[in-house]
Design a protein around this motif. Sequence first.
Motif, PDB file in Angstrom:
ATOM      1  N   LYS A  51      -7.533   6.631   1.545  1.00  0.00           N
ATOM      2  CA  LYS A  51      -7.736   6.133   0.088  1.00  0.00           C
ATOM      3  C   LYS A  51      -8.947   7.524  -0.027  1.00  0.00           C
ATOM      4  CE  LYS A  51      -5.958   1.695   2.267  1.00  0.00           C
ATOM      5  NZ  LYS A  51      -7.138   0.285   2.575  1.00  0.00           N
ATOM      6  N   GLU A  55      -8.295   8.996  -3.669  1.00  0.00           N
ATOM      7  CA  GLU A  55      -8.912   8.760  -5.004  1.00  0.00           C
ATOM      8  C   GLU A  55      -9.848   9.820  -5.771  1.00  0.00           C
ATOM      9  OE1 GLU A  55     -10.710   5.360  -3.434  1.00  0.00           O
ATOM     10  OE2 GLU A  55      -9.297   4.214  -3.252  1.00  0.00           O
ATOM     11  N   ARG A  72       3.341   2.070   5.639  1.00  0.00           N
ATOM     12  CA  ARG A  72       2.479   1.058   5.133  1.00  0.00           C
ATOM     13  C   ARG A  72       1.460   1.973   4.399  1.00  0.00           C
ATOM     14  NH1 ARG A  72      -2.001  -1.223   5.963  1.00  0.00           N
ATOM     15  NH2 ARG A  72      -2.280   0.259   8.191  1.00  0.00           N
ATOM     16  N   ARG A  74       1.042   4.739   2.856  1.00  0.00           N
ATOM     17  CA  ARG A  74       1.710   5.342   1.491  1.00  0.00           C
ATOM     18  C   ARG A  74       2.360   4.951   0.895  1.00  0.00           C
ATOM     19  NH1 ARG A  74       6.517   5.993  -0.094  1.00  0.00           N
ATOM     20  NH2 ARG A  74       6.824   8.167  -1.867  1.00  0.00           N
ATOM     21  N   GLN A  75       1.717   3.004   0.662  1.00  0.00           N
ATOM     22  CA  GLN A  75       2.707   2.393   0.334  1.00  0.00           C
ATOM     23  C   GLN A  75       1.356   1.910  -0.372  1.00  0.00           C
ATOM     24  OE1 GLN A  75       6.060   1.881  -2.020  1.00  0.00           O
ATOM     25  NE2 GLN A  75       4.629   0.946  -3.056  1.00  0.00           N
ATOM     26  N   SER A  76       0.134   1.466   0.268  1.00  0.00           N
ATOM     27  CA  SER A  76      -0.727   0.923   0.034  1.00  0.00           C
ATOM     28  C   SER A  76      -1.814   1.631  -1.144  1.00  0.00           C
ATOM     29  CB  SER A  76      -2.008   0.649   1.220  1.00  0.00           C
ATOM     30  OG  SER A  76      -2.205   1.885   1.598  1.00  0.00           O
ATOM     31  N   LEU A  78      -0.264   4.034  -3.104  1.00  0.00           N
ATOM     32  CA  LEU A  78       0.627   3.827  -4.819  1.00  0.00           C
ATOM     33  C   LEU A  78       0.324   2.673  -5.735  1.00  0.00           C
ATOM     34  CD1 LEU A  78       4.834   5.360  -3.094  1.00  0.00           C
ATOM     35  CD2 LEU A  78       2.437   7.079  -4.107  1.00  0.00           C
ATOM     36  N   ASP A  79       0.040   1.837  -4.143  1.00  0.00           N
ATOM     37  CA  ASP A  79       0.334   0.505  -4.706  1.00  0.00           C
ATOM     38  C   ASP A  79      -1.621   0.429  -5.446  1.00  0.00           C
ATOM     39  OD1 ASP A  79       2.423  -0.302  -5.209  1.00  0.00           O
ATOM     40  OD2 ASP A  79       1.783  -1.202  -2.812  1.00  0.00           O
ATOM     41  N   ASN A  80      -2.384   1.357  -4.959  1.00  0.00           N
ATOM     42  CA  ASN A  80      -3.651   1.403  -5.809  1.00  0.00           C
ATOM     43  C   ASN A  80      -3.885   1.276  -7.207  1.00  0.00           C
ATOM     44  OD1 ASN A  80      -6.535   1.556  -5.788  1.00  0.00           O
ATOM     45  ND2 ASN A  80      -6.236   3.160  -4.291  1.00  0.00           N
ATOM     46  N   PRO A  81      -4.630  -0.095  -7.400  1.00  0.00           N
ATOM     47  CA  PRO A  81      -5.092   0.034  -8.830  1.00  0.00           C
ATOM     48  C   PRO A  81      -5.653   0.925  -9.169  1.00  0.00           C
ATOM     49  CG  PRO A  81      -5.688  -2.158  -7.619  1.00  0.00           C
ATOM     50  CD  PRO A  81      -4.831  -0.962  -6.529  1.00  0.00           C
ATOM     51  N   THR A  84      -3.944   6.303 -10.468  1.00  0.00           N
ATOM     52  CA  THR A  84      -2.510   6.526 -11.410  1.00  0.00           C
ATOM     53  C   THR A  84      -1.953   7.216  -9.999  1.00  0.00           C
ATOM     54  OG1 THR A  84      -2.888   7.226 -13.618  1.00  0.00           O
ATOM     55  CG2 THR A  84      -0.307   7.484 -12.619  1.00  0.00           C
ATOM     56  N   ALA A  85      -0.581   6.108  -9.808  1.00  0.00           N
ATOM     57  CA  ALA A  85       0.402   6.256  -8.188  1.00  0.00           C
ATOM     58  C   ALA A  85       1.152   8.007  -8.697  1.00  0.00           C
ATOM     59  CB  ALA A  85       1.529   5.538  -7.937  1.00  0.00           C
TER      60      ALA A  85
END
Length: 305
Positions: A51, A55, A72, A74-76, A78-81, A84-85
């Motif tokens: 992460k 970032e 899982r 990887r998806q977290s 991409l979902d990081n606000p 930008t994914a």
Amino acid sequence: MELYIGTLVIACIPVALFLISRRLLKSVKSVKDKVVLITGASSGLGEECAKVFYENGAVIVLCARRKAELERVRQSLLDNPKITADPKRIILQELDLEKSGYLNTIVQRIISKTSTIDILINNAGVSYRGVAHETELSVFSKLLKVNVLGTVELTTSVLQHMIEKESGHIVNVSSVQGKIAIPYRSAYAASKHALHAYSDSLRAEVSSKGIQVSVIAPAYIRTNLSVNSVTSSGEKHAVMDATTAKGMHPRYVAQVILSMVKDEKREVILAPFHHRLAIILRAVYPSMYFRIMNMRATKEENSYA
């Protein structure tokens, strides 16, 4: 006396200014667009490293045994606000350090996708809780295979590439127990001591080749390391130790690792004062350290009976 102290303070000012200026002028290495390979990236500290580096703009290669958990993570990401994914900056690779002989193939496969590996974070590892003389040899073998031999095999494969391009940074995640050994952690402490020794030798050997080698030795981190640790018989410990539950947040440790890479720090002991004191005591007054460990062993004996 006052005049002497005043003169001493004035004399120290140029030295202080010089040291501060060196710190301010020192270039801080950016990890943006750098390819970072992280082992043990499916949970805990490895996940937080993923992460933090993602970032900060890095291309991350997530390596672990559990493909579903890597998905899982990887998806977290991409979902990081916060950012930008960018799926192109996340690569998944199944990897088991306990299995030898194929890691060079894995490294070549990764390089074929990314064209390079700039930073290797050797985070994967297994812990242990048990009585030394009751511990099966297979348990010691497992700890050494994962924490040392597998890490060395992977590092050697990545190093061939780094040496060719004359740049790279290797971060080995050790432990305070790589500096001092405590009762009922013999296999784990032995493996981390070995990792420290390997890192120190390697650092000297590749220093002229543009490659940095760093070691972080943290105290307890709030992860499932104690839960997943193995016992004397090889069974799962399946207990969250109180010290682990009160440990540092893994994101904090991941941020320290990022700063180590940026500032090219060789070693960081990330531990409270009493752990640091124990390291010093072991070096300068070993007989006292041994007595303290004897008392600790007696106190904890019933927990491992």
